[in-house]
Design an enzyme around this catalytic site. Structure first.
Site, PDB file in Angstrom:
ATOM      1  N   ILE A 161       0.874  -1.168   0.000  1.00 16.14           N
ATOM      2  CA  ILE A 161       0.000   0.000   0.000  1.00 16.14           C
ATOM      3  C   ILE A 161       0.918   1.226   0.000  1.00 16.14           C
ATOM      4  O   ILE A 161       2.064   1.166   0.429  1.00 16.14           O
ATOM      5  CB  ILE A 161      -0.979   0.029   1.193  1.00 16.14           C
ATOM      6  N   ASP A 162       0.415   2.329  -0.505  1.00 13.59           N
ATOM      7  CA  ASP A 162       1.238   3.516  -0.699  1.00 13.59           C
ATOM      8  C   ASP A 162       1.748   4.080   0.636  1.00 13.59           C
ATOM      9  O   ASP A 162       1.166   3.836   1.694  1.00 13.59           O
ATOM     10  CB  ASP A 162       0.447   4.603  -1.433  1.00 13.59           C
ATOM     11  N   LYS A 163       2.808   4.865   0.543  1.00 13.76           N
ATOM     12  CA  LYS A 163       3.447   5.471   1.714  1.00 13.76           C
ATOM     13  C   LYS A 163       2.439   6.171   2.610  1.00 13.76           C
ATOM     14  O   LYS A 163       2.435   5.982   3.832  1.00 13.76           O
ATOM     15  CB  LYS A 163       4.517   6.458   1.244  1.00 13.76           C
ATOM     16  N   THR A 208      -0.830   5.857   2.644  1.00 14.71           N
ATOM     17  CA  THR A 208      -2.033   5.081   2.909  1.00 14.71           C
ATOM     18  C   THR A 208      -1.752   4.221   4.138  1.00 14.71           C
ATOM     19  O   THR A 208      -0.700   3.602   4.242  1.00 14.71           O
ATOM     20  CB  THR A 208      -2.386   4.178   1.713  1.00 14.71           C
ATOM     21  N   ARG A 242      -6.682   5.702  -5.996  1.00  8.01           N
ATOM     22  CA  ARG A 242      -6.402   7.130  -6.190  1.00  8.01           C
ATOM     23  C   ARG A 242      -6.603   7.530  -7.652  1.00  8.01           C
ATOM     24  O   ARG A 242      -7.183   8.589  -7.950  1.00  8.01           O
ATOM     25  CB  ARG A 242      -4.989   7.435  -5.727  1.00  8.01           C
TER      26      ARG A 242
END
Length: 300
Positions: free
Chosen positions: A136-138, A140, A236
């Site tokens: 998962i993104d930084k 998130t 996103r």
């Protein structure tokens, strides 16, 4: 350096890759297929393909690359472990933490923390991403599953590929979404305008996001998203595509937005079948404090 492994077919039948999985259960099928693809596997002295039909007493030789010495340092970084057993770990990743080291983030990542807190991790994804099945993104927050051995990694990866794993996210998005549910089916690939971002483009990889409205506020909507695929920045990109970008998103969002530390996106729910026991595992984690406070302010 290459380590030589010799196997003699004794009763196994069918494809080469399946026969080797039976003969060497300590290795995953994906790892064996990778060795075959790299022409490191020979049958009776000849390079063979994965679909080769094995015969009794075939002599198989594998030139297995010796494990690369781990160069990523273990760091004593606080880590919230939601669940752990001999095969899998479920982590609640905080907002702001990068999952694995890269050129811009050599230290302070989830992997650095995992190496300190967890004794064994799968080796399928190389020394930079040990145990990492999905990311998962930084900015998130939320739940991630981590594999402690290659067999678990293979099983969890297959569940993601087969769309049998459950991943649900909460997101605050801009504007009020009028309909209660929706499905975004739009291919995603690298943006032709900004090479650092992703976009919905013709010829991109298939990407499907299902969402449902949980609550509407003035100028914002709280939604739950369920992923069918796992493309980079998928939620996103898809929410930007339908003109409801995630609030606080520095890459795909609007300049005038909610104050925070990045996008208001939280991986709240994670479900999968345990790779060894076959038990259905299900986890849910509350949103971080900043996310919860923001929701309360919107309700007012």
């Amino acid at each position: 350096m290459l380590e030589k492994i010799e196997v003699t077919i004794d009763g196994q039948r069918g494809r080469l890759d399946k026969a080797l999985v039976e003969a060497m259960p300590e290795f995953s099928r994906s790892q064996i297929q990778q060795w075959i693809k790299e022409e490191l596997v020979t049958v009776n002295g000849e390079v063979a393909r994965a679909n080769y039909k094995v015969k009794d007493q075939d002599k198989i030789e594998i030139k297995r690359p010796e494990p690369v010495e781990m160069t990523i340092e273990a760091e004593n970084i606080p880590l919230e472990i939601v669940y752990e057993d001999d095969d899998v770990v479920v982590i609640n990743k905080p907002q702001g933490m990068v999952v694995h080291p890269s050129a811009g983030h050599p230290t302070g990542t989830l992997v650095n923390a995992l190496l300190y807190h967890i004794k064994n991790l799968s080796s399928i994804n190389d020394v930079i991403r040990p145990g990492i099945v999905h990311r998962i993104d930084k900015d998130t927050s939320g739940l991630l599953m981590v594999a402690k051995n290659d067999l678990a990694h293979d099983s969890l990866s297959k569940q993601l590929k087969d769309k049998t794993a459950t991943r649900k996210y909460l997101a605050i998005v801009h504007d009020e979404i009028s309909h209660d549910k929706g499905t975004i089916d739009a291919p995603i690939g690298r943006s032709k305008i900004n090479r650092k971002s992703q976009a919905v483009i013709e010829g991109g990889k298939p990407a499907v996001t299902n969402f449902s409205v949980l609550e509407r506020f003035k100028d914002y909507t709280l939604i739950e998203c369920q992923l069918e695929t796992g493309r980079t920045h998928q939620i996103r990109v898809h929410m930007q595509y339908i003109k409801h970008p995630v609030a606080g998103d520095p890459l795909y969002g609007r300049r005038k937005t909610l104050e925070g530390k990045g996008q208001f996106l939280h991986a709240q729910t994670l479900g999968f079948v345990h790779p060894r026991t076959g038990e259905q595992m299900f986890f849910e984690i509350p949103v971080p404090e900043l996310f919860a406070t923001t929701l309360k302010n919107l309700e007012k």
